[in-house]
Motif scaffolding. Structure first.
Motif, PDB file in Angstrom:
ATOM      1  N   TRP A  47       0.828  -1.212   0.000  1.00  0.00           N
ATOM      2  CA  TRP A  47       0.000   0.000   0.000  1.00  0.00           C
ATOM      3  C   TRP A  47       0.859   1.257   0.000  1.00  0.00           C
ATOM      4  CZ3 TRP A  47      -4.037   2.517  -1.156  1.00  0.00           C
ATOM      5  CH2 TRP A  47      -4.418   3.674  -0.471  1.00  0.00           C
ATOM      6  N   GLY A  51       0.569   1.648  -3.501  1.00  0.00           N
ATOM      7  CA  GLY A  51      -0.846   1.999  -3.536  1.00  0.00           C
ATOM      8  C   GLY A  51      -1.754   0.851  -3.929  1.00  0.00           C
ATOM      9  N   PHE A  53      -4.325  -2.099  -2.897  1.00  0.00           N
ATOM     10  CA  PHE A  53      -5.230  -2.381  -1.772  1.00  0.00           C
ATOM     11  C   PHE A  53      -5.494  -3.878  -1.717  1.00  0.00           C
ATOM     12  CE2 PHE A  53      -9.655  -2.017   0.124  1.00  0.00           C
ATOM     13  CZ  PHE A  53      -9.159  -1.803   1.393  1.00  0.00           C
ATOM     14  N   VAL A  55      -7.116  -6.942   0.218  1.00  0.00           N
ATOM     15  CA  VAL A  55      -8.104  -7.261   1.255  1.00  0.00           C
ATOM     16  C   VAL A  55      -8.017  -8.734   1.617  1.00  0.00           C
ATOM     17  CG1 VAL A  55     -10.446  -6.714   1.974  1.00  0.00           C
ATOM     18  CG2 VAL A  55      -9.543  -5.687  -0.052  1.00  0.00           C
ATOM     19  N   LEU A 182      -5.828  -4.042 -14.166  1.00  0.00           N
ATOM     20  CA  LEU A 182      -7.220  -3.613 -14.302  1.00  0.00           C
ATOM     21  C   LEU A 182      -7.459  -2.514 -13.274  1.00  0.00           C
ATOM     22  CD1 LEU A 182      -8.781  -7.158 -14.548  1.00  0.00           C
ATOM     23  CD2 LEU A 182      -8.286  -5.609 -16.416  1.00  0.00           C
ATOM     24  N   ARG A 183      -8.714  -2.167 -13.069  1.00  0.00           N
ATOM     25  CA  ARG A 183      -9.017  -1.129 -12.073  1.00  0.00           C
ATOM     26  C   ARG A 183      -8.553  -1.538 -10.696  1.00  0.00           C
ATOM     27  NH1 ARG A 183     -12.900   2.965 -11.947  1.00  0.00           N
ATOM     28  NH2 ARG A 183     -12.713   2.563  -9.755  1.00  0.00           N
ATOM     29  N   SER A 184      -8.229  -0.555  -9.856  1.00  0.00           N
ATOM     30  CA  SER A 184      -7.702  -0.885  -8.530  1.00  0.00           C
ATOM     31  C   SER A 184      -8.712  -1.679  -7.707  1.00  0.00           C
ATOM     32  CB  SER A 184      -7.309   0.389  -7.794  1.00  0.00           C
ATOM     33  OG  SER A 184      -8.384   1.291  -7.816  1.00  0.00           O
ATOM     34  N   ASP A 185     -10.010  -1.460  -7.929  1.00  0.00           N
ATOM     35  CA  ASP A 185     -11.014  -2.174  -7.139  1.00  0.00           C
ATOM     36  C   ASP A 185     -10.943  -3.676  -7.371  1.00  0.00           C
ATOM     37  OD1 ASP A 185     -11.671   0.425  -7.760  1.00  0.00           O
ATOM     38  OD2 ASP A 185     -13.753   0.148  -7.214  1.00  0.00           O
ATOM     39  N   TYR A 186     -10.538  -4.063  -8.588  1.00  0.00           N
ATOM     40  CA  TYR A 186     -10.574  -5.484  -8.910  1.00  0.00           C
ATOM     41  C   TYR A 186      -9.564  -6.271  -8.087  1.00  0.00           C
ATOM     42  CZ  TYR A 186     -13.670  -4.550 -12.817  1.00  0.00           C
ATOM     43  OH  TYR A 186     -14.727  -4.190 -13.583  1.00  0.00           O
ATOM     44  N   ALA A 188      -8.785  -5.585  -5.064  1.00  0.00           N
ATOM     45  CA  ALA A 188      -9.414  -5.733  -3.756  1.00  0.00           C
ATOM     46  C   ALA A 188     -10.396  -6.903  -3.774  1.00  0.00           C
ATOM     47  CB  ALA A 188     -10.130  -4.443  -3.371  1.00  0.00           C
ATOM     48  N   ILE A 189     -11.224  -6.956  -4.807  1.00  0.00           N
ATOM     49  CA  ILE A 189     -12.231  -8.013  -4.860  1.00  0.00           C
ATOM     50  C   ILE A 189     -11.569  -9.376  -5.041  1.00  0.00           C
ATOM     51  CG2 ILE A 189     -14.184  -8.878  -6.171  1.00  0.00           C
ATOM     52  CD1 ILE A 189     -14.729  -5.862  -6.809  1.00  0.00           C
ATOM     53  N   ALA A 190     -10.551  -9.428  -5.906  1.00  0.00           N
ATOM     54  CA  ALA A 190      -9.887 -10.709  -6.152  1.00  0.00           C
ATOM     55  C   ALA A 190      -9.188 -11.210  -4.895  1.00  0.00           C
ATOM     56  CB  ALA A 190      -8.883 -10.573  -7.293  1.00  0.00           C
ATOM     57  N   LEU A 192      -9.979 -10.469  -1.810  1.00  0.00           N
ATOM     58  CA  LEU A 192     -11.042 -10.882  -0.874  1.00  0.00           C
ATOM     59  C   LEU A 192     -11.481 -12.305  -1.202  1.00  0.00           C
ATOM     60  CD1 LEU A 192     -13.156  -9.758   1.285  1.00  0.00           C
ATOM     61  CD2 LEU A 192     -14.692  -9.599  -0.635  1.00  0.00           C
ATOM     62  N   GLY A 193     -11.686 -12.579  -2.490  1.00  0.00           N
ATOM     63  CA  GLY A 193     -12.145 -13.898  -2.911  1.00  0.00           C
ATOM     64  C   GLY A 193     -11.120 -14.969  -2.627  1.00  0.00           C
ATOM     65  N   ILE A 194      -9.868 -14.713  -2.996  1.00  0.00           N
ATOM     66  CA  ILE A 194      -8.870 -15.770  -2.855  1.00  0.00           C
ATOM     67  C   ILE A 194      -8.658 -16.097  -1.384  1.00  0.00           C
ATOM     68  CG2 ILE A 194      -6.744 -14.390  -2.765  1.00  0.00           C
ATOM     69  CD1 ILE A 194      -7.020 -17.424  -4.919  1.00  0.00           C
TER      70      ILE A 194
ATOM     71  N   SER B  43     -16.298   0.583  -5.677  1.00  0.00           N
ATOM     72  CA  SER B  43     -16.913  -0.682  -5.278  1.00  0.00           C
ATOM     73  C   SER B  43     -17.255  -0.585  -3.799  1.00  0.00           C
ATOM     74  CB  SER B  43     -15.944  -1.841  -5.477  1.00  0.00           C
ATOM     75  OG  SER B  43     -15.437  -1.809  -6.774  1.00  0.00           O
ATOM     76  N   PHE B  45     -17.839  -1.900  -0.525  1.00  0.00           N
ATOM     77  CA  PHE B  45     -17.677  -3.126   0.254  1.00  0.00           C
ATOM     78  C   PHE B  45     -18.706  -3.226   1.367  1.00  0.00           C
ATOM     79  CE2 PHE B  45     -13.832  -5.668  -0.618  1.00  0.00           C
ATOM     80  CZ  PHE B  45     -13.515  -5.068  -1.807  1.00  0.00           C
ATOM     81  N   VAL B 112      -9.597   4.111  -4.740  1.00  0.00           N
ATOM     82  CA  VAL B 112      -9.160   3.171  -3.713  1.00  0.00           C
ATOM     83  C   VAL B 112      -9.403   3.742  -2.310  1.00  0.00           C
ATOM     84  CG1 VAL B 112      -6.735   3.864  -3.570  1.00  0.00           C
ATOM     85  CG2 VAL B 112      -7.347   1.508  -3.228  1.00  0.00           C
ATOM     86  N   VAL B 115     -12.839   2.945  -1.482  1.00  0.00           N
ATOM     87  CA  VAL B 115     -12.984   1.529  -1.133  1.00  0.00           C
ATOM     88  C   VAL B 115     -12.573   1.302   0.319  1.00  0.00           C
ATOM     89  CG1 VAL B 115     -12.178  -0.795  -1.625  1.00  0.00           C
ATOM     90  CG2 VAL B 115     -12.706   0.733  -3.495  1.00  0.00           C
ATOM     91  N   LEU B 251     -18.886 -11.488  -2.038  1.00  0.00           N
ATOM     92  CA  LEU B 251     -18.117 -11.997  -3.180  1.00  0.00           C
ATOM     93  C   LEU B 251     -19.020 -12.376  -4.353  1.00  0.00           C
ATOM     94  CD1 LEU B 251     -15.346 -12.642  -4.255  1.00  0.00           C
ATOM     95  CD2 LEU B 251     -15.565 -14.916  -3.310  1.00  0.00           C
ATOM     96  N   PHE B 254     -20.364  -9.108  -5.916  1.00  0.00           N
ATOM     97  CA  PHE B 254     -19.379  -8.421  -6.737  1.00  0.00           C
ATOM     98  C   PHE B 254     -19.149  -9.174  -8.033  1.00  0.00           C
ATOM     99  CE2 PHE B 254     -17.396  -6.008  -3.074  1.00  0.00           C
ATOM    100  CZ  PHE B 254     -17.800  -4.800  -3.571  1.00  0.00           C
ATOM    101  N   PHE B 316     -15.827 -17.037  -7.767  1.00  0.00           N
ATOM    102  CA  PHE B 316     -14.476 -16.516  -7.961  1.00  0.00           C
ATOM    103  C   PHE B 316     -13.925 -16.958  -9.311  1.00  0.00           C
ATOM    104  CE2 PHE B 316      -9.856 -16.564  -7.275  1.00  0.00           C
ATOM    105  CZ  PHE B 316      -9.693 -15.244  -6.940  1.00  0.00           C
ATOM    106  N   LEU B 319     -15.519 -15.091 -12.035  1.00  0.00           N
ATOM    107  CA  LEU B 319     -14.969 -13.736 -12.011  1.00  0.00           C
ATOM    108  C   LEU B 319     -13.609 -13.691 -12.701  1.00  0.00           C
ATOM    109  CD1 LEU B 319     -15.256 -10.880 -10.817  1.00  0.00           C
ATOM    110  CD2 LEU B 319     -14.045 -11.690  -8.828  1.00  0.00           C
ATOM    111  N   LEU B 323     -12.546 -11.716 -16.036  1.00  0.00           N
ATOM    112  CA  LEU B 323     -11.497 -10.693 -15.981  1.00  0.00           C
ATOM    113  C   LEU B 323     -10.406 -10.984 -16.993  1.00  0.00           C
ATOM    114  CD1 LEU B 323     -10.938  -9.836 -12.210  1.00  0.00           C
ATOM    115  CD2 LEU B 323     -12.211  -8.596 -13.923  1.00  0.00           C
ATOM    116  N   ILE B 336     -12.596  -0.538 -17.852  1.00  0.00           N
ATOM    117  CA  ILE B 336     -11.710  -0.803 -16.733  1.00  0.00           C
ATOM    118  C   ILE B 336     -10.841   0.395 -16.508  1.00  0.00           C
ATOM    119  CG2 ILE B 336     -11.677  -3.287 -16.945  1.00  0.00           C
ATOM    120  CD1 ILE B 336      -9.066  -2.806 -18.658  1.00  0.00           C
TER     121      ILE B 336
END
Lengths: 438, 336
Positions: A47, A51, A53, A55, A182-186, A188-190, A192-194, B43, B45, B112, B115, B251, B254, B316, B319, B323, B336
């Motif tokens: 971070w 920069g 993020f 999760v 990709l976008r920075s949000d992705y 974070a989501i990825a 979180l999922g993993i 996004s 959360f 970010v 987020v 999850l 999203f 996932f 997703l 992606l 994107i």
């Protein structure tokens, strides 16, 4: 100057706990503080430097725990005999499927390509399951109460710290490869999922980690208290210090841990500082502060992001392995995102993102508060509740409420710091002063 | 022939109907996420916990209604309490928008930061929900349990397999349909809806043409909170209410929004059903299904593609595939 004062205050707090409560408690807190500080360091690399993020810190920390099990536990020969071949076979099937898909995608074109890929994936999956299912059934049937898993390599557990770093780095490579760029949000989501999936795997793949049956009694890098109490040199040593060997043994063990952990922290801190002040670190900050300009200067932003994401995750993995070592057991059920992801985030943001000293201080301070607020909070809640009729439902409710208050307060603190002190306790150096310093 | 029918009924009972209900819940959740993304450009959360908060408001008012002896007859009382839950969620969202997000909007902070702020908000809402209603499982569905019972269906058709249709499943699908139609009508026909779409397309141009950004943001939060509450309540009615499951719903939600193309409401709906059906089909036990279809074959295993614990892996994986292959989503959302 500010750094010195803040660290001095932190040390004073820890010493105070040692005096008021006990040195045992104080050392327990210090050990976890060091581990938290290393995790915060890893997150700060992601971070603060770049920069990114993340999760999914929980998942990477848990991978470190898996490494501790896989490296240090003795192997279970019976389980290997029963299902080792099957596992190897299913591993082979995974590779074969992957190769088949790649080859098919090269050779075929048009609509045939899509259907070929799907067919290869389905066929491969059936093949993998055919080898995998009987193998895990066989492994989990081997003395399920005590083992029921393949065991580890039986190596010293300190090696697992490197293993944890490697495992986490591998996972980070996969996640980063997919979602960076990709976008920075992705990202974070990825992440979180993993992390949710990694924890689910650890809970359910009994053949690998014993799942929720937990792996206990991990070997230790330091002597056992009971052995110490009987060792003549230790009895002499504690007599010289004027200590009771029975109590001193547990303090001594914790001191040993502290030395080991502190060494790791210092080494990692030194490496991160070197990296931060190298041309590489300057490039990272340049990318973070103005991505487009850095890209225009010919920097490969996505590749650099991947690099820094892997490095940071590896540091978190190391810390995760150290934590499992300290606890002496691997319990997949105890990993939860609040404690292992967001607490670390609060540490980094409070401490000062971009500044390694800040992140370490944040790790110490936040962990200290996390533990001590509970010890202080419980009597407070008791006091609040004592005025009420115990038969009344509310008093029970108040006592139950304490852990949920933590959630609320963590969120509040995060928001307040983010808004009113976004640079944290020890802000990042910037401008000509920072350049002069090195 | 009967065997094939039996297999189909079995499939409908355990895959199609639950998938349809779950898909409707996910679609409503993903719509909220996608709207926030389209207008506010981050996004959110906290959406899962906003769903929990809205559902909690509904449950609390349901208890009040039940205590007063008011029920909705064959329908769950929660439907009557829904407006109160929505009101609670809207107020909460607006408070957080005022205190948290507005500051960063004025600063034009990078996404970010939004987020991270939404993660902080997520914790606070989560803490509030647990404080108020506890962490346990709560079932609050009342009224008629079934539209068709499995036994009745068997007697009616003479098949060996029954098709049960729970009232909550039907209600979920009907309510979701009504909400979706209303939402699209609002977005495409009303003045405010058009303003929202314009703002989402090109913020500066929208400001130049005299659209009031504060009102756009206000309406977005109101709609998102309403959608979240409805989705949360329907999910709770269909399964049960437990704060932690709402965090875990984040999850799939999203995934649904991104797969459909984030920022695109139609994509969110398609994504919701896609994720739900994949999750249910992949975790279904196909053993009995195939014994009907292929007579004389007794499979050894349960023929389950993936154990239920890994259902989050399904969203996932979808997703990830999207992606990798088409980052804008199936219906081309925001770039994107």
């Amino acid at each position: 100057m500010r750094t010195l004062v803040l660290y001095g205050a932190m040390a004073a707090l820890l010493i105070m706990v040692g005096m008021v409560q006990s040195w045992n408690v104080s050392l327990t807190i210090i050990n976890m503080c060091i581990i938290s500080a290393i995790m915060a360091l890893g997150v700060n690399i992601q971070w603060g430097y770049a920069g990114l993020f993340n999760v999914g810190i929980m998942g990477f920390a848990a991978l470190g725990g898996v490494a501790a099990v896989l490296v240090s536990m003795p192997p279970v020969p019976a389980a290997w005999a029963a299902g080792g071949g099957g596992i190897a076979l299913s591993g082979l099937a995974v590779v074969a499927t992957g190769v088949a898909i790649v080859v098919l995608r090269r050779k075929l074109t048009g609509r045939l390509r899509l259907w070929g890929t799907i067919a290869a994936a389905i066929g491969g999956y059936a093949l993998i399951r055919m080898a995998y299912d009987p193998a895990i059934a066989a492994i989990e049937a081997v003395d399920p109460a005590a083992t029921g898993y393949l065991g580890g390599l039986g190596l010293p557990i300190v090696l697992a710290w490197f293993g944890g770093g490697l495992l986490a780095a591998g996972a980070a490579w996969v996640v980063g490869k997919i979602s960076l760029g990709l976008r920075s949000d992705y990202l974070a989501i990825a992440t979180l999922g993993i992390s949710e999936i990694l924890i689910a795997m650890m809970k359910n793949e009994d053949w690998l980690t014993r799942g929720v049956k937990n792996v206990t009694g991990l070997p230790r890098p330091v002597p056992y208290e009971i052995a110490l109490r009987e060792a003549p040199w230790f009895v002499d040593f504690s007599a010289q210090l004027g200590q009771n060997p029975i109590f001193f043994a547990s303090i001594f063990v914790k001191l040993c841990y502290m030395l080991l952990f502190a060494t790791v922290l210092i080494v990692l801190y030194w490496l991160s500082e070197k990296a931060l002040h190298s041309p590489w670190g300057r490039m990272m900050r340049a990318i973070r502060d103005n991505r487009d300009a850095a890209e225009a200067m010919g920097k490969d932003v996505t590749a650099r992001h991947l690099q820094v994401f892997i490095l940071g995750s590896a540091v978190v993995g190391i810390a995760g392995a150290m934590m499992t070592t300290l606890e002496g057991q691997f319990t997949p059920g105890t990993y939860n995102p609040l404690r292992f992801t967001f607490l670390i985030w609060v540490m980094v943001i409070i401490g000062g993102s971009g500044n390694n000293r800040g992140a370490i201080l944040g790790g110490f301070l936040v962990w200290f508060l996390w533990i001590e607020v509970e010890t202080l909070g419980e009597p407070l809640m008791m006091m609040l509740a004592s005025g009420l009729d115990p038969a009344f439902e509310l008093s029970e409710r108040l006592l139950d409420a304490a852990p949920h208050m933590r959630l609320f307060l963590m969120g509040l603190i995060l928001l307040l710091v983010l808004r009113f002190a976004p640079r944290g306790l020890i802000p990042e150096h910037s401008g000509p002063k920072a350049a002069r310093k090195r | 022939m009967t065997d094939t029918l039996n297999a189909l009924v079995l499939f409908a009972n355990f895959v199609f109907v639950p998938g349809l209900a779950y898909g409707s819940q996910l679609a409503l959740g993903a719509l909220g996420v996608t709207l926030i993304y389209a207008v506010l450009r981050f996004s959110n959360f906290a959406h899962g916990d906003l769903m929990a908060f809205g559902a909690m408001g509904t449950i609390l008012f349901t208890w009040v209604l039940q205590g007063a002896g008011i029920t909705a007859g064959p329908l769950p009382t929660a439907l009557l309490a829904l407006p109160v839950g929505i009101l609670g969620a809207v107020i909460l969202s607006l408070i957080f928008d005022r205190t948290v997000y507005r500051f960063y909007r004025a600063q034009r902070a990078p996404p970010v930061v939004f987020v991270i702020a939404s993660v902080g908000v997520m914790f606070m809402i989560n803490g509030i929900v647990r404080l108020v209603i506890g962490v346990g499982d709560i079932r609050f569905a009342d009224g008629g349990r079934f539209i068709i019972r499995a036994r009745e269906f068997r007697e009616m058709t003479g098949l060996a397999e029954g098709l049960a249709l729970r009232s909550t499943q039907l209600i979920t699908v009907v309510v979701a349909l009504v909400v979706m139609v209303a939402l699209f009508y609002f977005l495409n026909r009303s003045r405010m809806g058009k303003a929202m779409r314009a703002y989402s397309d090109n913020e500066d141009l929208a400001l130049l043409s005299g659209i009031n950004p504060d009102r756009v943001v206000l309406y977005t939060w109101i709609i998102a909170a309403a959608l979240a509450t409805i989705a949360g309540t329907l999910y709770g009615l269909d399964k049960s209410f437990k704060p932690f499951t709402y965090f875990q719903l984040l999850l799939p939600i999203f995934a649904a929004a991104i797969v459909g193309g984030i920022g695109n409401p139609f994509g969110a709906i398609a994504g919701g059903y896609l994720i739900a059906f994949s999750e249910v089909t992949v975790t279904y036990l196909y053993r009995k299904f195939f014994t009907y279809l292929i007579p004389g074959w007794e499979p050894e295993g349960l023929l389950q593609l993936l154990s239920t614990e890994y259902k989050f892996a399904v969203s996932f994986v979808i997703l990830v595939v999207v992606l990798l292959i088409r980052p804008t989503g199936l219906f081309r959302g925001k770039t994107i």
